[in-house]
Design a protein around this motif. Structure first.
Motif, PDB file in Angstrom:
ATOM      1  N   ARG A 112       0.822  -1.202   0.000  1.00 16.36           N
ATOM      2  CA  ARG A 112       0.000   0.000   0.000  1.00 16.36           C
ATOM      3  C   ARG A 112       0.863   1.262   0.000  1.00 16.36           C
ATOM      4  O   ARG A 112       0.479   2.295  -0.549  1.00 16.36           O
ATOM      5  CB  ARG A 112      -0.962  -0.014   1.191  1.00 16.36           C
ATOM      6  CG  ARG A 112      -2.059  -1.091   1.069  1.00 16.36           C
ATOM      7  CD  ARG A 112      -2.908  -0.848  -0.169  1.00 16.36           C
ATOM      8  NE  ARG A 112      -3.892  -1.860  -0.427  1.00 16.36           N
ATOM      9  CZ  ARG A 112      -5.136  -1.847   0.026  1.00 16.36           C
ATOM     10  NH1 ARG A 112      -5.543  -0.856   0.800  1.00 16.36           N
ATOM     11  NH2 ARG A 112      -5.982  -2.800  -0.291  1.00 16.36           N
ATOM     12  N   ALA A 113       2.021   1.187   0.624  1.00 16.93           N
ATOM     13  CA  ALA A 113       2.945   2.315   0.586  1.00 16.93           C
ATOM     14  C   ALA A 113       3.475   2.526  -0.830  1.00 16.93           C
ATOM     15  O   ALA A 113       3.668   3.666  -1.276  1.00 16.93           O
ATOM     16  CB  ALA A 113       4.093   2.104   1.563  1.00 16.93           C
ATOM     17  N   VAL A 114       3.695   1.434  -1.550  1.00 16.27           N
ATOM     18  CA  VAL A 114       4.095   1.540  -2.968  1.00 16.27           C
ATOM     19  C   VAL A 114       3.017   2.293  -3.741  1.00 16.27           C
ATOM     20  O   VAL A 114       3.311   3.230  -4.499  1.00 16.27           O
ATOM     21  CB  VAL A 114       4.306   0.139  -3.580  1.00 16.27           C
ATOM     22  CG1 VAL A 114       4.520   0.249  -5.093  1.00 16.27           C
ATOM     23  CG2 VAL A 114       5.490  -0.559  -2.938  1.00 16.27           C
ATOM     24  N   ARG A 115       1.788   1.909  -3.541  1.00 14.69           N
ATOM     25  CA  ARG A 115       0.684   2.580  -4.236  1.00 14.69           C
ATOM     26  C   ARG A 115       0.626   4.062  -3.881  1.00 14.69           C
ATOM     27  O   ARG A 115       0.353   4.905  -4.747  1.00 14.69           O
ATOM     28  CB  ARG A 115      -0.642   1.901  -3.881  1.00 14.69           C
ATOM     29  CG  ARG A 115      -1.816   2.369  -4.725  1.00 14.69           C
ATOM     30  CD  ARG A 115      -3.089   1.622  -4.370  1.00 14.69           C
ATOM     31  NE  ARG A 115      -3.600   2.002  -3.047  1.00 14.69           N
ATOM     32  CZ  ARG A 115      -4.728   1.523  -2.527  1.00 14.69           C
ATOM     33  NH1 ARG A 115      -5.440   0.629  -3.195  1.00 14.69           N
ATOM     34  NH2 ARG A 115      -5.137   1.916  -1.334  1.00 14.69           N
ATOM     35  N   GLY A 116       0.888   4.388  -2.617  1.00 17.76           N
ATOM     36  CA  GLY A 116       0.895   5.781  -2.197  1.00 17.76           C
ATOM     37  C   GLY A 116       1.988   6.584  -2.874  1.00 17.76           C
ATOM     38  O   GLY A 116       1.760   7.736  -3.282  1.00 17.76           O
ATOM     39  N   PHE A 117       3.176   6.009  -2.989  1.00 14.35           N
ATOM     40  CA  PHE A 117       4.276   6.687  -3.686  1.00 14.35           C
ATOM     41  C   PHE A 117       3.861   7.044  -5.117  1.00 14.35           C
ATOM     42  O   PHE A 117       4.116   8.146  -5.607  1.00 14.35           O
ATOM     43  CB  PHE A 117       5.517   5.797  -3.740  1.00 14.35           C
ATOM     44  CG  PHE A 117       6.271   5.690  -2.442  1.00 14.35           C
ATOM     45  CD1 PHE A 117       6.077   6.591  -1.410  1.00 14.35           C
ATOM     46  CD2 PHE A 117       7.199   4.675  -2.262  1.00 14.35           C
ATOM     47  CE1 PHE A 117       6.780   6.488  -0.223  1.00 14.35           C
ATOM     48  CE2 PHE A 117       7.914   4.561  -1.072  1.00 14.35           C
ATOM     49  CZ  PHE A 117       7.693   5.472  -0.048  1.00 14.35           C
ATOM     50  N   VAL A 118       3.236   6.077  -5.783  1.00 15.74           N
ATOM     51  CA  VAL A 118       2.816   6.296  -7.172  1.00 15.74           C
ATOM     52  C   VAL A 118       1.705   7.338  -7.239  1.00 15.74           C
ATOM     53  O   VAL A 118       1.743   8.256  -8.069  1.00 15.74           O
ATOM     54  CB  VAL A 118       2.357   4.973  -7.813  1.00 15.74           C
ATOM     55  CG1 VAL A 118       1.842   5.226  -9.238  1.00 15.74           C
ATOM     56  CG2 VAL A 118       3.496   3.961  -7.836  1.00 15.74           C
ATOM     57  N   ALA A 119       0.715   7.221  -6.386  1.00 19.34           N
ATOM     58  CA  ALA A 119      -0.426   8.142  -6.407  1.00 19.34           C
ATOM     59  C   ALA A 119       0.007   9.586  -6.207  1.00 19.34           C
ATOM     60  O   ALA A 119      -0.562  10.508  -6.812  1.00 19.34           O
ATOM     61  CB  ALA A 119      -1.441   7.741  -5.335  1.00 19.34           C
ATOM     62  N   VAL A 135      -4.267   5.984  -9.403  1.00 18.94           N
ATOM     63  CA  VAL A 135      -3.257   5.299 -10.216  1.00 18.94           C
ATOM     64  C   VAL A 135      -3.957   4.605 -11.375  1.00 18.94           C
ATOM     65  O   VAL A 135      -5.168   4.390 -11.358  1.00 18.94           O
ATOM     66  CB  VAL A 135      -2.454   4.266  -9.384  1.00 18.94           C
ATOM     67  CG1 VAL A 135      -1.780   4.934  -8.185  1.00 18.94           C
ATOM     68  CG2 VAL A 135      -3.337   3.113  -8.920  1.00 18.94           C
ATOM     69  N   ARG A 136      -3.173   4.241 -12.374  1.00 23.38           N
ATOM     70  CA  ARG A 136      -3.719   3.467 -13.487  1.00 23.38           C
ATOM     71  C   ARG A 136      -2.735   2.355 -13.843  1.00 23.38           C
ATOM     72  O   ARG A 136      -1.512   2.503 -13.674  1.00 23.38           O
ATOM     73  CB  ARG A 136      -3.973   4.357 -14.716  1.00 23.38           C
ATOM     74  CG  ARG A 136      -2.762   5.065 -15.263  1.00 23.38           C
ATOM     75  CD  ARG A 136      -3.130   6.012 -16.402  1.00 23.38           C
ATOM     76  NE  ARG A 136      -1.979   6.764 -16.872  1.00 23.38           N
ATOM     77  CZ  ARG A 136      -1.111   6.333 -17.788  1.00 23.38           C
ATOM     78  NH1 ARG A 136      -1.305   5.146 -18.354  1.00 23.38           N
ATOM     79  NH2 ARG A 136      -0.083   7.076 -18.146  1.00 23.38           N
ATOM     80  N   VAL A 137      -3.256   1.254 -14.292  1.00 27.20           N
ATOM     81  CA  VAL A 137      -2.425   0.122 -14.702  1.00 27.20           C
ATOM     82  C   VAL A 137      -1.851   0.402 -16.088  1.00 27.20           C
ATOM     83  O   VAL A 137      -2.599   0.690 -17.027  1.00 27.20           O
ATOM     84  CB  VAL A 137      -3.242  -1.183 -14.720  1.00 27.20           C
ATOM     85  CG1 VAL A 137      -2.400  -2.335 -15.260  1.00 27.20           C
ATOM     86  CG2 VAL A 137      -3.755  -1.509 -13.320  1.00 27.20           C
ATOM     87  N   VAL A 138      -0.526   0.325 -16.200  1.00 30.39           N
ATOM     88  CA  VAL A 138       0.125   0.578 -17.488  1.00 30.39           C
ATOM     89  C   VAL A 138       0.697  -0.691 -18.101  1.00 30.39           C
ATOM     90  O   VAL A 138       1.053  -0.704 -19.283  1.00 30.39           O
ATOM     91  CB  VAL A 138       1.232   1.642 -17.350  1.00 30.39           C
ATOM     92  CG1 VAL A 138       0.634   2.995 -16.990  1.00 30.39           C
ATOM     93  CG2 VAL A 138       2.283   1.226 -16.322  1.00 30.39           C
ATOM     94  N   ALA A 139       0.795  -1.765 -17.311  1.00 31.96           N
ATOM     95  CA  ALA A 139       1.298  -3.023 -17.856  1.00 31.96           C
ATOM     96  C   ALA A 139       0.867  -4.172 -16.941  1.00 31.96           C
ATOM     97  O   ALA A 139       0.844  -4.027 -15.717  1.00 31.96           O
ATOM     98  CB  ALA A 139       2.822  -3.010 -17.974  1.00 31.96           C
ATOM     99  N   THR A 140       0.514  -5.276 -17.563  1.00 29.97           N
ATOM    100  CA  THR A 140       0.248  -6.522 -16.847  1.00 29.97           C
ATOM    101  C   THR A 140       1.233  -7.558 -17.354  1.00 29.97           C
ATOM    102  O   THR A 140       1.121  -8.005 -18.498  1.00 29.97           O
ATOM    103  CB  THR A 140      -1.195  -7.010 -17.079  1.00 29.97           C
ATOM    104  OG1 THR A 140      -2.117  -6.007 -16.620  1.00 29.97           O
ATOM    105  CG2 THR A 140      -1.452  -8.307 -16.321  1.00 29.97           C
ATOM    106  N   PRO A 141       2.241  -7.915 -16.553  1.00 33.67           N
ATOM    107  CA  PRO A 141       3.244  -8.876 -17.006  1.00 33.67           C
ATOM    108  C   PRO A 141       2.594 -10.190 -17.432  1.00 33.67           C
ATOM    109  O   PRO A 141       1.575 -10.604 -16.865  1.00 33.67           O
ATOM    110  CB  PRO A 141       4.133  -9.069 -15.773  1.00 33.67           C
ATOM    111  CG  PRO A 141       3.974  -7.795 -15.002  1.00 33.67           C
ATOM    112  CD  PRO A 141       2.537  -7.405 -15.200  1.00 33.67           C
ATOM    113  N   PRO A 142       3.153 -10.849 -18.449  1.00 24.46           N
ATOM    114  CA  PRO A 142       2.561 -12.102 -18.939  1.00 24.46           C
ATOM    115  C   PRO A 142       2.605 -13.203 -17.884  1.00 24.46           C
ATOM    116  O   PRO A 142       3.411 -13.175 -16.949  1.00 24.46           O
ATOM    117  CB  PRO A 142       3.435 -12.449 -20.147  1.00 24.46           C
ATOM    118  CG  PRO A 142       4.720 -11.714 -19.938  1.00 24.46           C
ATOM    119  CD  PRO A 142       4.356 -10.468 -19.201  1.00 24.46           C
TER     120      PRO A 142
END
Length: 216
Positions: free
Chosen positions: A136-143, A163-170
């Motif tokens: 959740r801290a990662v998400r906060g950094f991005v937001a 935030v928005r998803v820019v890639a979904t790894p295969p």
């Protein structure tokens, strides 16, 4: 209940529903799975533990703090790469400051490192990894725009407008992410009822609505 930070939303909802139906109050402590496990090993008064990592649960089992036969996998997850929602939409590239959970204590960070290694994008000169205390801290950094990208669970990005998803790894580079739960040897009598509720069909539907996958 001591639980992984990535479960904050879904377990808060499920705990409230459990209390409304049974009258039994619950109290949950959320943190990175490694921090949760270390707290329990140090004697924290946990009745029920839910982690984002089988390895940490294995360590608790080896330390004889789990009630034998009580362990069950509740849900699965996957990784996505996120960026600030107000960032201009351009072709995705691994570049800049990238936030992940601290691999030493946050399973999402360890999973992210494994995934990035499988993709061959670790240790590049045009990338700087920033570690955080939990996903959740990662998400906060991005937001907040403090980093360019972050690697989080799919459930953490779902429905979060900052935030928005820019890639979904295969799938072939996605680690196997499972959420095991178990009662502790010191669990109070009512904890088994909560455990049964979290492992039931209604809870599975709630996990799915929050972006988690089913256990096969």
């Amino acid at each position: 209940m001591f639980a992984a930070a990535s479960l904050s939303d879904v377990l808060t909802e499920l705990s409230a529903r459990f209390t409304a139906r049974t009258g039994r109050q619950t109290r949950t402590v959320f943190a990175g799975s490694g921090d949760v496990a270390r707290q329990v090993l140090s004697g924290a008064p946990a009745d029920l533990i839910v982690l984002a990592d089988s390895e940490w649960m294995d360590r608790l089992a080896a330390a004889n703090v789990l009630r034998p036969g009580s362990r069950v996998d509740l849900a699965t997850n996957s990784l996505v790469v996120i960026a600030p929602a107000d960032q201009p939409q351009t072709a995705f590239v691994w570049r800049g400051r990238i936030a992940i959970g601290d691999p030493a204590s946050v399973p999402a960070g360890r999973y992210a490192r494994q995934m990035m290694q499988a993709l061959g994008v670790r240790d590049r000169d045009d990338m700087t990894l920033v570690t955080a205390a939990d996903v959740r801290a990662v998400r906060g950094f991005v937001a907040r725009g403090e980093v360019d990208l972050g690697v989080v669970y799919r459930s953490d990005a779902l429905g979060y407008d900052a935030v928005r998803v820019v890639a979904t790894p295969p799938a072939e580079v996605q680690p196997r992410i499972v959420y095991p739960a178990a009662l502790t040897t010191r669990a109070a009598e009512g904890a088994a009822g909560l455990m049964q509720f979290l492992a039931g069909a209604e809870a599975r539907e709630t996990f799915a609505r929050h972006g988690f996958g089913a256990v096969s």
